[in-house]
Motif scaffolding. Structure first.
Motif, PDB file in Angstrom:
ATOM      1  N   UNK A  15     -32.710  19.181  -6.546  1.00  0.00           N
ATOM      2  CA  UNK A  15     -32.057  19.922  -5.596  1.00  0.00           C
ATOM      3  C   UNK A  15     -32.999  19.335  -4.454  1.00  0.00           C
ATOM      4  N   UNK A  16     -32.251  18.780  -3.290  1.00  0.00           N
ATOM      5  CA  UNK A  16     -32.746  17.889  -2.362  1.00  0.00           C
ATOM      6  C   UNK A  16     -32.542  18.607  -0.813  1.00  0.00           C
ATOM      7  N   UNK A  17     -31.644  19.458  -0.741  1.00  0.00           N
ATOM      8  CA  UNK A  17     -31.495  19.954   0.350  1.00  0.00           C
ATOM      9  C   UNK A  17     -30.787  21.473   0.210  1.00  0.00           C
ATOM     10  N   UNK A  18     -30.979  22.359   1.198  1.00  0.00           N
ATOM     11  CA  UNK A  18     -30.332  23.577   1.232  1.00  0.00           C
ATOM     12  C   UNK A  18     -29.833  24.033   2.550  1.00  0.00           C
ATOM     13  N   UNK A  19     -28.619  24.406   2.722  1.00  0.00           N
ATOM     14  CA  UNK A  19     -28.021  24.826   3.931  1.00  0.00           C
ATOM     15  C   UNK A  19     -28.257  23.437   5.012  1.00  0.00           C
ATOM     16  N   UNK A  21     -30.396  21.244   5.104  1.00  0.00           N
ATOM     17  CA  UNK A  21     -31.749  20.744   5.719  1.00  0.00           C
ATOM     18  C   UNK A  21     -32.584  20.216   4.488  1.00  0.00           C
ATOM     19  N   UNK A  22     -33.490  19.322   4.368  1.00  0.00           N
ATOM     20  CA  UNK A  22     -34.021  18.676   3.378  1.00  0.00           C
ATOM     21  C   UNK A  22     -35.169  19.636   3.032  1.00  0.00           C
ATOM     22  N   UNK A  23     -35.444  19.943   1.674  1.00  0.00           N
ATOM     23  CA  UNK A  23     -36.680  20.309   0.910  1.00  0.00           C
ATOM     24  C   UNK A  23     -37.311  19.393   0.158  1.00  0.00           C
ATOM     25  N   UNK A  24     -38.730  19.737  -0.204  1.00  0.00           N
ATOM     26  CA  UNK A  24     -39.283  18.852  -1.314  1.00  0.00           C
ATOM     27  C   UNK A  24     -38.539  19.303  -2.670  1.00  0.00           C
ATOM     28  N   UNK A  40     -27.487  20.771  -2.228  1.00  0.00           N
ATOM     29  CA  UNK A  40     -27.477  19.441  -2.271  1.00  0.00           C
ATOM     30  C   UNK A  40     -28.146  19.193  -3.537  1.00  0.00           C
ATOM     31  N   UNK A  41     -27.520  18.778  -4.848  1.00  0.00           N
ATOM     32  CA  UNK A  41     -28.372  18.582  -6.135  1.00  0.00           C
ATOM     33  C   UNK A  41     -27.773  17.114  -6.368  1.00  0.00           C
ATOM     34  N   UNK A  98     -39.767  24.450  -0.388  1.00  0.00           N
ATOM     35  CA  UNK A  98     -40.597  24.063   0.639  1.00  0.00           C
ATOM     36  C   UNK A  98     -40.015  23.268   1.490  1.00  0.00           C
ATOM     37  N   UNK A  99     -39.950  23.504   2.946  1.00  0.00           N
ATOM     38  CA  UNK A  99     -39.169  22.465   3.582  1.00  0.00           C
ATOM     39  C   UNK A  99     -39.989  21.092   3.793  1.00  0.00           C
ATOM     40  N   UNK A 100     -39.173  20.048   3.717  1.00  0.00           N
ATOM     41  CA  UNK A 100     -39.692  18.736   4.067  1.00  0.00           C
ATOM     42  C   UNK A 100     -40.171  18.596   5.596  1.00  0.00           C
ATOM     43  N   UNK A 101     -39.400  19.270   6.347  1.00  0.00           N
ATOM     44  CA  UNK A 101     -39.755  19.056   7.730  1.00  0.00           C
ATOM     45  C   UNK A 101     -39.783  20.740   8.343  1.00  0.00           C
TER      46      UNK A 101
END
Length: 229
Positions: A15-19, A21-24, A40-41, A98-101
């Motif tokens: 999993x690289x993003x939700x809604x 926006x990127x996540x860890x 986004x997987x 956890x948010x990437x940004x």
């Protein structure tokens, strides 16, 4: 108006993003997803294989999905019914995100306390015991860091969705975290979730439960601010 478990079956994904926006990145093969949320997987499909990816409705055996097939793979029919019921969609994934940004650190300029209220009988859902459009709209100003504390006083979970902004999940049930930046978060029955966002997009923006059966009976408000506020 359904919440699902996304089941990759024999595959694993990242999993690289939700809604949007990127996540860890979070690795897994099963991900909960409530109404209005997006995941986004990234998945690698092994050569020669065909792999069903299911979306199973919470509390039911019903499922839908698709098949990822490598070139030349044999694709077989699979059942639209799982062997067992799926559990209720929960915050197990949300707690890991956890948010990437993430948002920059700054104190809140205003804290909005919102009680999610209503009941199955009569079938009316509301915010702070007020049903849309007869609501007291929250007051915010352009440039503020806004924190919304959503306290669910009902026995139903509510996927709360904010238009025009992405917020960061900062607290789940009293546990502070630098969670995902997204636009929809599930507030479980009798649970508490806090989110934060910067008021940087003036306009009239609905905030509502994205179980549309709940929204249509009144579980909606709007955040209104302009460039001169």
């Amino acid at each position: 108006s359904s919440a699902f478990w996304i089941d990759l079956g024999a595959l694993s994904g990242t999993l690289v993003a939700v809604d949007g926006t990127p996540v860890i990145p979070v690795a897994g093969s099963r991900f909960p997803m409530t109404m209005a949320q997006r995941l986004d997987v990234m998945i690698d499909v092994p050569a020669g294989g065909a792999f069903p990816v299911f979306a199973q409705v919470e509390g039911k055996r019903d499922r839908t999905g698709f098949i990822l097939a490598a070139p030349g793979a044999r694709v077989e029919t699979v059942s639209g019914t799982a062997e067992s019921e799926a559990p209720a969609v929960d915050l197990s994934l949300e707690m890991k995100l956890r948010a990437s940004n993430p948002l920059t650190e700054r104190p809140a300029d205003t804290v909005l306390a919102m009680a999610l209220t209503g009941a199955m009988s009569p079938y009316v859902w509301s915010i702070n015991d007020q049903a849309w459009p007869n609501v007291d709209r929250p007051v915010i100003k352009k440039g503020q860091r806004v924190v919304i504390e959503m306290r669910n006083r009902t026995m139903m979970a509510h996927p709360m969705h904010l238009h025009g902004h992405h917020f960061q999940v900062i607290d789940l049930g009293g546990a502070a975290l630098a969670g995902a930046v997204r636009d929809t978060v599930l507030v479980p029955a009798m649970g508490v979730v806090k989110v934060a966002f910067d008021a940087d997009n003036p306009g009239r923006w609905p905030l509502h439960c994205h179980n549309l059966y709940h929204m249509v009976t009144g579980m909606m408000t709007e955040l209104v601010y302009d460039t001169f506020a």
